[in-house]
Design an enzyme around this catalytic site. Structure first.
Site, PDB file in Angstrom:
ATOM      1  N   CYS A 146      47.293 -96.993 -65.796  1.00 32.42           N
ATOM      2  CA  CYS A 146      47.679 -95.950 -66.749  1.00 32.42           C
ATOM      3  C   CYS A 146      46.423 -95.474 -67.471  1.00 32.42           C
ATOM      4  CB  CYS A 146      48.773 -96.419 -67.696  1.00 32.42           C
ATOM      5  SG  CYS A 146      48.323 -97.778 -68.792  1.00 32.42           S
ATOM      6  N   ARG A 197      52.056 -98.721 -70.607  1.00 31.97           N
ATOM      7  CA  ARG A 197      52.812 -98.645 -69.348  1.00 31.97           C
ATOM      8  C   ARG A 197      52.376 -99.644 -68.288  1.00 31.97           C
ATOM      9  NH1 ARG A 197      51.578 -92.459 -68.597  1.00 31.97           N
ATOM     10  NH2 ARG A 197      49.674 -93.285 -69.546  1.00 31.97           N
ATOM     11  N   ASP A 250      54.449 -91.416 -71.460  1.00 32.30           N
ATOM     12  CA  ASP A 250      53.594 -92.330 -72.210  1.00 32.30           C
ATOM     13  C   ASP A 250      54.242 -92.671 -73.546  1.00 32.30           C
ATOM     14  OD1 ASP A 250      51.570 -93.768 -73.310  1.00 32.30           O
ATOM     15  OD2 ASP A 250      49.996 -92.441 -72.557  1.00 32.30           O
TER      16      ASP A 250
HETATM   17  P1  4NP Z   1      49.071 -96.288 -71.884  1.00 34.41           P
HETATM   18  O1  4NP Z   1      49.286 -95.565 -73.286  1.00 34.41           O
HETATM   19  O2  4NP Z   1      48.178 -95.382 -71.060  1.00 34.41           O
HETATM   20  O3  4NP Z   1      50.443 -96.385 -71.312  1.00 34.41           O
HETATM   21  O4  4NP Z   1      48.429 -97.628 -72.171  1.00 34.41           O
HETATM   22  C1  4NP Z   1      48.249 -95.098 -74.113  1.00 34.41           C
HETATM   23  C2  4NP Z   1      47.555 -95.971 -74.905  1.00 34.41           C
HETATM   24  C3  4NP Z   1      46.549 -95.507 -75.752  1.00 34.41           C
HETATM   25  C4  4NP Z   1      46.272 -94.157 -75.790  1.00 34.41           C
HETATM   26  C5  4NP Z   1      46.957 -93.277 -74.993  1.00 34.41           C
HETATM   27  C6  4NP Z   1      47.949 -93.756 -74.152  1.00 34.41           C
HETATM   28  N1  4NP Z   1      45.267 -93.661 -76.672  1.00 34.41           N
HETATM   29  O5  4NP Z   1      45.087 -92.438 -76.741  1.00 34.41           O
HETATM   30  O6  4NP Z   1      44.574 -94.455 -77.325  1.00 34.41           O
END
Ligand code: 4NP
Length: 157
Positions: free
Chosen positions: A13, A19, A129
């Protein structure tokens, strides 16, 4: 276990705290139950959260499903992963595109796919997300990831 016949799965991800961490926990728990000779890991295309544990809500929802991801740590996608893994699943089209760019000539198209391409009844092939919403989103995403991980098991066991 026989390392030669081991199947290696990577779940990707953006931040590797929501995710793909939940997906790793879910798939690992299925692998353990079925005693499959599989290695399951996850990572993010961004290094923003490298070294951090999963998001509190990811840990909470997983724990409610008897899955402990609290000791996992976020790591960043590397082009070498194209060789080190047999099957690489991306949570959304942006993650796929970013990893392709990072990979350059190491990109392996035949190993790479969007996770939700495994679910015929889902129209939007991007795993939403949950980072951008409330805790409810983590429950919704967890259920969808469980269905997708069941398909991985069905396909490769
Ligand atoms: P992930 O979610 O890709 O599912 O782990 C996110 C976690 C952090 C961020 C964006 C999406 N962020 O912008 O810090």
């Amino acid at each position: 276990m026989d390392t030669k016949n081991k199947k290696r799965f990577l779940l990707v991800c953006l931040g590797n705290i929501c995710r793909s961490q939940m997906a790793e926990g879910i798939l690992k728990s299925k692998v353990k139950k079925l005693k499959l000779n599989w290695d399951v890991e996850s990572c993010g295309t961004s290094n923003e959260h490298e070294g951090e544990p999963p998001h509190d809500s990811s840990i909470k929802v997983a724990k409610e499903n008897n899955i402990d991801i609290s000791k996992n740590i976020s790591k960043t996608f590397k082009k070498e992963y194209n060789n080190e893994f047999d099957h690489i699943y991306y949570m959304d089209e942006e993650n796929y595109k970013d990893a392709k760019e990072i990979s350059g000539s190491s990109w392996n198209q035949s190993k790479s796919d969007l996770l939700l391409n495994l679910l015929d009844d889902v129209k939007d092939k991007n795993v939403t997300d949950p980072w951008y919403g409330g805790e409810d989103g983590f429950y919704v995403v967890f259920k969808q990831l469980e269905r997708a991980c069941d398909k991985i098991v069905e396909k490769f066991k």
